[in-house]
Each structure stands twice: as C-alpha cells, then as structure tokens.
Design a protein around this motif. Structure first.
Motif, PDB file in Angstrom:
ATOM      1  N   ASN A  54      72.059   5.113  70.739  1.00  0.00           N
ATOM      2  CA  ASN A  54      72.029   6.260  69.839  1.00  0.00           C
ATOM      3  C   ASN A  54      70.594   6.488  69.363  1.00  0.00           C
ATOM      4  O   ASN A  54      69.819   5.533  69.216  1.00  0.00           O
ATOM      5  CB  ASN A  54      72.956   6.011  68.653  1.00  0.00           C
ATOM      6  N   GLU A  55      70.242   7.730  69.162  1.00  0.00           N
ATOM      7  CA  GLU A  55      68.895   8.074  68.760  1.00  0.00           C
ATOM      8  C   GLU A  55      68.943   8.987  67.535  1.00  0.00           C
ATOM      9  O   GLU A  55      69.885   9.756  67.362  1.00  0.00           O
ATOM     10  CB  GLU A  55      68.154   8.799  69.893  1.00  0.00           C
ATOM     11  N   THR A  56      67.908   8.892  66.722  1.00  0.00           N
ATOM     12  CA  THR A  56      67.789   9.760  65.550  1.00  0.00           C
ATOM     13  C   THR A  56      66.336  10.153  65.383  1.00  0.00           C
ATOM     14  O   THR A  56      65.442   9.336  65.575  1.00  0.00           O
ATOM     15  CB  THR A  56      68.279   9.035  64.277  1.00  0.00           C
ATOM     16  N   ASN A  57      66.135  11.414  65.053  1.00  0.00           N
ATOM     17  CA  ASN A  57      64.791  11.858  64.670  1.00  0.00           C
ATOM     18  C   ASN A  57      64.927  12.804  63.491  1.00  0.00           C
ATOM     19  O   ASN A  57      66.007  12.909  62.888  1.00  0.00           O
ATOM     20  CB  ASN A  57      64.039  12.470  65.851  1.00  0.00           C
ATOM     21  N   SER A  61      70.685  13.644  65.232  1.00  0.00           N
ATOM     22  CA  SER A  61      71.094  12.352  65.789  1.00  0.00           C
ATOM     23  C   SER A  61      71.849  12.584  67.081  1.00  0.00           C
ATOM     24  O   SER A  61      72.538  13.609  67.228  1.00  0.00           O
ATOM     25  CB  SER A  61      71.986  11.584  64.811  1.00  0.00           C
TER      26      SER A  61
END
Lengths: 110, 116
Positions: A54-57, A61
């Motif tokens: 999982n990625e978040t910026n 997300s």
C-alpha cells in the motif's frame, strides 16, 4: 499490458472519503498500478503508483489486494476540486505506451 | 521549464491545411509521448520517443501524421491535409526511463485542434 476495469461513474459527498476501485485481474508480476486523474480541459495528472505494498502520498492512498488483482484509490477527504475522471493503468514501468481506458468520472457533491 | 509545455493551446484550421503542434518536455526526461483525446473518450496513443532509439509509431492513424524529436528534446507533431475527424485534443507527455518511474508521465495542457 494488462487491461483494467473501472466503474464509469461515482458520486461522493464533500468531506467524505472517495474510494475508487479498479480490477486488473491479468496483471503480471512486474507490472505496477498507476493512478492518474484528468480535470476538465487539462492534461492527466499523476496521482500515485504501487507494486504490491500500500502507498500513501499527499494526494491519496493506494490499497492493492494481496493477489494484486484489484486496487482502490482513496481520497480521504474529497473536495469539490477532486471532481475529475480517474484512470487506473497497469504497466511494467519500462513502458512503450500506456493503455488508457475510459476511467471513472468522480463527482464530488457539496 | 518546470512542466511540459505545448503550443499552441488552440488551433483552428481549414480542412486540407497542414498543422504543426509543438511539445517542450521536462528537462532530463528521455521519453516523450503524443496522445490524442476526442470528446468524451480516453487517450489514444499516437507515438513514443525514447532517447536515440527508433520511435514507436504504431499509433499513428494514417500517413498524414508524422512526428519528430530534435536533439532529444522538443517534439513536433505534424498533420498534413487535415480532416474534420482529426479534431481532438492532442496531448504530449514526458517521463523518466527506465524502471517504475517510466510509468509516471507528466502531461502538458494539450492543443485543442479544430478542423472546419
């Protein structure tokens, strides 16, 4: 490149989370999932990408299922300015061309 | 420049005329793409340049369409003998290559071409 399937349209109330799904059941092991959005009369804008974690910026997300056959883009607190067409694309990164579908038209309502 | 620059932003031409669309990519980006988008449609791939390699022209719809990239930077898309069905927004994008950053494209604002 693997093809993706997205719902043609979605609605979301302002301030609520917008969860945009994408199916990519034929994704290969080396292909990333990329999300873009296109606001009316502008070029597409990159949002986020991921491989399996999982990625978040600062924008969103990205949740990718363990089998990588689907993913969800999450806009945690949607605003009116998030009204746009959202595209989910899979690609190995060493792309020659990306295959763009019709995306999901997200309407954020006041 | 800070982003991908395209010019002109709007172009109105008469059927049968030639047009040139310009794209100035982000400095240091080795990959450059041209797409077109008709009203209400997704993006249609036209052509791809990567460094000094031969371009991928597989998306060009006819031999009236051509593109070049000079010095690995600025690109020009030329449409000869324009037809009404050429009316669309022409988008240029650039990206870093290789690896996962290659799928992270930066787009210009596009050129709206109208053929009367």
């Amino acid at each position: 490149d693997a093809k993706t399937t997205q719902p043609p349209s979605m609605d979301c109330a302002e301030g609520r989370a917008a969860n945009l799904p994408c199916n990519h059941s034929t994704i290969s092991g080396n292909e990333y999932v990329y999300w873009y959005r296109q606001i009316h009369s502008q070029g597409p804008q990159y949002i986020i990408h991921g491989l399996k974690n999982n990625e978040t910026n600062e924008m969103a997300s990205l949740i990718i299922t363990e089998d990588r056959k689907s993913s969800t883009l999450i806009l945690p607190h949607a605003t009116l300015r998030d009204t746009a067409v959202y595209y989910c694309i899979v690609n190995a990164g060493n792309n020659r061309k990306l295959i763009w579908g019709l995306g999901t038209s997200l309407a954020v309502n006041p | 420049g800070a982003g991908v620059s395209q010019s002109p932003s709007n172009k109105v031409t008469e059927k049968g005329k030639d047009v040139e669309l310009r794209c100035d990519p982000i400095s240091g980006h080795t990959a450059l793409y041209w797409y077109r988008q008709s009203l209400g449609q997704g993006l249609e791939f036209l052509i791809y340049f990567q460094g000094n390699s031969a371009p991928d022209k597989s998306g060009l719809p006819s031999d009236r369409f051509s593109a070049e990239r000079t010095g690995g930077s600025v690109s020009t898309l030329t449409i000869q003998r324009t037809q009404q069905e050429d009316s669309a927004v022409y988008l240029c994008a650039s990206s870093l290559i290789p690896g996962q950053e290659g799928g992270k494209l930066f787009f210009g604002s596009g050129t709206q071409l109208s053929v009367l």
